[in-house]
Design a protein around this motif. Structure first.
Motif, mmCIF file in Angstrom:
data_model
loop_
_atom_site.group_PDB
_atom_site.id
_atom_site.type_symbol
_atom_site.label_atom_id
_atom_site.label_comp_id
_atom_site.label_asym_id
_atom_site.label_seq_id
_atom_site.Cartn_x
_atom_site.Cartn_y
_atom_site.Cartn_z
ATOM 1 N N PHE A 99 0.872 -1.145 0.044
ATOM 2 C CA PHE A 99 -0.023 0.128 0.124
ATOM 3 C C PHE A 99 0.912 1.244 0.180
ATOM 4 N N ARG A 100 1.963 1.242 0.806
ATOM 5 C CA ARG A 100 2.979 2.341 0.752
ATOM 6 C C ARG A 100 3.399 2.545 -0.619
ATOM 7 N N LEU A 101 3.972 1.507 -1.276
ATOM 8 C CA LEU A 101 4.520 1.456 -2.579
ATOM 9 C C LEU A 101 3.506 2.079 -3.508
ATOM 10 N N LEU A 102 2.261 1.691 -3.530
ATOM 11 C CA LEU A 102 1.275 2.152 -4.389
ATOM 12 C C LEU A 102 0.912 3.776 -4.181
ATOM 13 N N ALA A 103 0.911 3.996 -2.765
ATOM 14 C CA ALA A 103 0.509 5.490 -2.421
ATOM 15 C C ALA A 103 1.780 6.298 -3.006
ATOM 16 N N SER A 104 2.921 6.028 -2.936
ATOM 17 C CA SER A 104 4.218 6.592 -3.376
ATOM 18 C C SER A 104 4.138 6.688 -4.793
ATOM 19 N N LEU A 105 3.776 5.707 -5.537
ATOM 20 C CA LEU A 105 3.713 5.577 -6.887
ATOM 21 C C LEU A 105 2.822 6.569 -7.432
ATOM 22 N N MET A 106 1.347 6.728 -6.858
ATOM 23 C CA MET A 106 0.570 7.886 -7.227
ATOM 24 C C MET A 106 1.212 9.080 -6.948
ATOM 25 N N MET A 107 1.755 9.429 -5.914
ATOM 26 C CA MET A 107 2.529 10.701 -5.572
ATOM 27 C C MET A 107 3.461 10.947 -6.599
ATOM 28 N N LEU A 108 4.260 10.089 -7.146
ATOM 29 C CA LEU A 108 5.188 10.284 -8.032
ATOM 30 C C LEU A 108 4.557 10.680 -9.295
ATOM 31 N N THR A 109 3.507 10.000 -9.709
ATOM 32 C CA THR A 109 2.621 10.412 -10.882
ATOM 33 C C THR A 109 2.295 11.691 -10.806
ATOM 34 N N VAL A 110 1.499 12.276 -9.862
ATOM 35 C CA VAL A 110 1.002 13.458 -9.634
ATOM 36 C C VAL A 110 1.981 14.613 -10.113
ATOM 37 N N LEU A 111 3.276 14.139 -9.164
ATOM 38 C CA LEU A 111 4.370 15.068 -9.403
ATOM 39 C C LEU A 111 4.980 15.316 -10.718
ATOM 40 N N PHE A 112 5.069 13.875 -11.292
ATOM 41 C CA PHE A 112 5.480 14.123 -12.719
ATOM 42 C C PHE A 112 4.312 14.788 -13.603
ATOM 43 N N LEU A 113 3.261 14.559 -13.483
ATOM 44 C CA LEU A 113 2.460 15.287 -14.445
ATOM 45 C C LEU A 113 2.380 16.876 -14.319
ATOM 46 N N SER A 114 2.402 17.216 -12.943
ATOM 47 C CA SER A 114 2.632 18.685 -12.836
ATOM 48 C C SER A 114 3.992 19.168 -13.125
ATOM 49 N N ALA A 115 4.952 18.203 -13.567
ATOM 50 C CA ALA A 115 6.347 18.938 -13.940
ATOM 51 C C ALA A 115 6.368 18.668 -15.433
ATOM 52 N N CYS A 116 5.538 17.858 -16.074
ATOM 53 C CA CYS A 116 5.435 17.839 -17.537
ATOM 54 C C CYS A 116 5.006 19.000 -18.416
ATOM 55 N N GLY A 117 4.210 19.922 -17.847
ATOM 56 C CA GLY A 117 3.776 20.980 -18.550
ATOM 57 C C GLY A 117 4.933 22.190 -18.467
ATOM 58 N N SER A 118 4.992 22.740 -19.766
ATOM 59 C CA SER A 118 5.902 23.902 -19.859
ATOM 60 C C SER A 118 5.260 25.139 -19.131
ATOM 61 N N LYS A 119 5.549 26.390 -19.285
ATOM 62 C CA LYS A 119 4.894 27.802 -18.709
ATOM 63 C C LYS A 119 3.737 28.133 -19.463
ATOM 64 N N GLU A 120 3.761 27.390 -20.773
ATOM 65 C CA GLU A 120 2.445 27.796 -21.752
ATOM 66 C C GLU A 120 1.313 26.779 -21.561
ATOM 67 N N GLY A 121 1.568 25.652 -20.518
ATOM 68 C CA GLY A 121 0.759 24.715 -20.202
ATOM 69 C C GLY A 121 0.695 23.617 -21.417
ATOM 70 N N LYS A 122 1.842 23.517 -21.916
ATOM 71 C CA LYS A 122 2.040 22.303 -23.013
ATOM 72 C C LYS A 122 2.638 21.449 -22.376
ATOM 73 N N VAL A 123 2.510 19.970 -22.713
ATOM 74 C CA VAL A 123 3.237 18.876 -22.300
ATOM 75 C C VAL A 123 4.216 18.521 -23.441
ATOM 76 N N GLU A 124 5.497 18.614 -22.839
ATOM 77 C CA GLU A 124 6.682 18.431 -23.988
ATOM 78 C C GLU A 124 6.345 17.034 -24.661
ATOM 79 N N GLY A 125 7.107 16.822 -25.516
ATOM 80 C CA GLY A 125 7.247 15.602 -26.154
ATOM 81 C C GLY A 125 7.251 14.423 -25.296
ATOM 82 N N VAL A 126 6.993 13.113 -25.957
ATOM 83 C CA VAL A 126 6.822 11.956 -25.026
ATOM 84 C C VAL A 126 8.403 11.541 -24.734
ATOM 85 N N ASN A 127 9.281 12.079 -25.658
ATOM 86 C CA ASN A 127 10.634 11.735 -25.365
ATOM 87 C C ASN A 127 11.166 12.265 -24.158
#
Length: 114
Positions: A8-36
Motif C-alpha cells: 500500500f505504501r508503494l502504491l501511494a508513493s507511486l501515485m504521488m510520483l505520478t501526480v508530481l510527474f504530471l505537474s512537472a511535464c507542462g511548460s509555462k504555456e501549459g503544453k506537455v513536452e514531447g513523449v521523449n
C-alpha cells in the motif's frame, strides 16, 4: 497505531510520483513536452524534487521518499524503486490529456509442489 502494508505504501508513493510527474511535464504555456521527455532516447530516471499539498503548500519529504525513483522506458515499461521494494509494470501516456497511467505487474502467486 497501525502501520500500512508495504504494498500500500508503494502504491501511494507511486501515485504521488505520478501526480508530481504530471505537474512537472507542462511548460509555462501549459503544453506537455514531447513523449521523449518522459523516457529520453531509451530510458529516464525520475525522482521527486519537492512535494506540494492540494493547496499548493510545500510538504517536507521523508528520507525514504527522497530515495524513491521511477524509470520510464521507451518500450512502455516502468520500474519504481524505493527502500521498501520495487514495482514494475506498463504505462500509457496521454499527451493531449496530460495524463500518465501506470499499471503495475501483478506477480503470479507461488504454487506449492507435491
Amino acid at each position: 497505531m497501525k502501520t500500512l502494508p508495504t504494498s500500500f505504501r508503494l502504491l501511494a508513493s507511486l501515485m504521488m510520483l505520478t501526480v508530481l510527474f504530471l505537474s512537472a511535464c507542462g511548460s509555462k504555456e501549459g503544453k506537455v513536452e514531447g513523449v521523449n521527455m518522459l523516457y529520453g532516447t531509451e530510458s529516464k530516471v525520475w525522482k521527486t524534487d519537492k512535494e506540494l499539498s492540494a493547496g499548493g503548500d510545500k510538504v517536507k519529504q521523508t528520507d525514504t521518499q527522497e530515495d524513491e525513483r521511477i524509470t520510464f522506458f521507451a518500450n512502455g515499461q516502468y520500474n519504481m524503486t524505493s527502500p521498501a521494494g520495487a514495482v514494475n509494470g506498463k504505462y500509457t501516456f496521454d499527451q493531449p490529456g496530460k495524463k500518465i497511467t501506470l499499471t503495475p505487474t501483478v506477480p503470479l502467486p507461488a504454487t506449492a509442489s507435491t
